[in-house]
Design an enzyme around this catalytic site. Structure first.
Site, mmCIF file in Angstrom:
data_model
loop_
_atom_site.group_PDB
_atom_site.id
_atom_site.type_symbol
_atom_site.label_atom_id
_atom_site.label_comp_id
_atom_site.label_asym_id
_atom_site.label_seq_id
_atom_site.Cartn_x
_atom_site.Cartn_y
_atom_site.Cartn_z
ATOM 1 C CG PHE A 42 -37.788 51.934 -1.628
ATOM 2 C CD1 PHE A 42 -36.473 52.290 -1.889
ATOM 3 C CD2 PHE A 42 -38.438 52.509 -0.543
ATOM 4 C CE1 PHE A 42 -35.823 53.204 -1.086
ATOM 5 C CE2 PHE A 42 -37.788 53.417 0.267
ATOM 6 C CZ PHE A 42 -36.474 53.770 -0.006
ATOM 7 C CD GLU A 43 -36.291 47.386 -7.641
ATOM 8 O OE1 GLU A 43 -35.150 47.846 -7.534
ATOM 9 O OE2 GLU A 43 -36.636 46.607 -8.536
ATOM 10 C CB THR A 44 -39.309 46.011 -2.433
ATOM 11 O OG1 THR A 44 -38.967 47.210 -1.738
ATOM 12 C CG2 THR A 44 -38.049 45.337 -2.938
#
Length: 247
Positions: A42-44
């Site tokens: 995920f982008e996080t």
């Protein structure tokens, strides 16, 4: 239906970049049904997550569960831009508009300086569409969304057709499939134009065409195989038992 169609597209060797909602459910379903070794990130910054519960958003701490690495935004996007890993990344996207070459608009409707609607913009989608090996796109079928020309190119598909990506030096492979609530579409290898790949039970190719703002090739269309009992069972009891996203 959309989730299972998407899950079947995911390969065991893929590195899947997704958000929450249906894209995450598709990745989770693939990992539990056909692609146990798929890596989800995920982008996080959570990379290779092992889901015990369904995260509600990318900011939900459960998205970090048993991750192989808790990195950050820079590392996530570096995974896509890396010449070794990037070609194996499958990016899952959505947008407000799409055209026959798979170009996406998530910026605004109407004139850019005086739009009728302003959206959140790229949010990293342009990077995904530019660098990763292939993308999967979720859309709601309808003439309002499937348009002859997008009002703004937020994320590149095949741009103006054959050679379009190469002329701009885009390293990624472009869109692979568009999955909607009534049908799925792929792109011709030579023309790079979208064609109808499958229609869901209860619909016909002609009905699908009537909901598009441009003409597509219908000759290759087949009726999609409905989800099996096993696929539905895993989706409902393992992937989203709390029905956070499933209806």
């Amino acid at each position: 239906m959309m989730t299972i169609i998407a899950a079947r597209e995911i390969k065991n060797t893929d590195i899947v970049f997704c958000g929450t909602g249906i894209s995450m459910l598709a990745a989770m379903a693939a990992k539990n049904i056909t692609a146990p070794d798929v890596i989800i990130f995920f982008e996080t910054g959570a990379i290779d997550v092992q889901f015990d519960q369904t995260p509600l958003s990318v900011a939900d701490p459960r998205i970090m569960n048993k991750a192989a690495r808790l990195a950050g935004l820079a590392e996530s996007f570096a995974t896509m831009q890396n010449q070794i890993t990037g070609k194996n990344v499958l990016g899952i996207l959505g947008a407000a508009q799409i055209d026959i070459y798979g170009n996406l608009n998530s910026t605004s409707l109407g004139d850019y300086r005086s739009p009728t609607v302003r959206f959140c913009g790229s949010g990293g989608a342009c990077d995904v569409g530019t660098f990763v090996g292939r993308t999967m796109i979720f859309m709601e079928l309808g003439k309002r969304k499937f348009v002859e020309k997008v009002d703004y190119v937020t994320t590149p598909g095949y741009l103006d057709g054959p050679g379009g990506r190469e002329r701009l030096g885009l390293p990624g492979g472009g869109p692979s499939i568009v999955i909607t609530n009534k049908a799925s579409f792929r792109f011709d290898e030579e023309t790079k134009k979208m064609y109808l790949h499958s229609y869901y039970p209860g619909f016909t190719p002609e009905v699908i065409q009537s909901e598009l703002g441009f003409e597509v090739d219908l000759t290759r269309a087949i009726e999609a195989t409905p989800p099996s009992e096993e696929e539905l069972h895993i989706l409902r009891t393992v992937c989203d038992p709390e029905r956070l996203f499933l209806r």
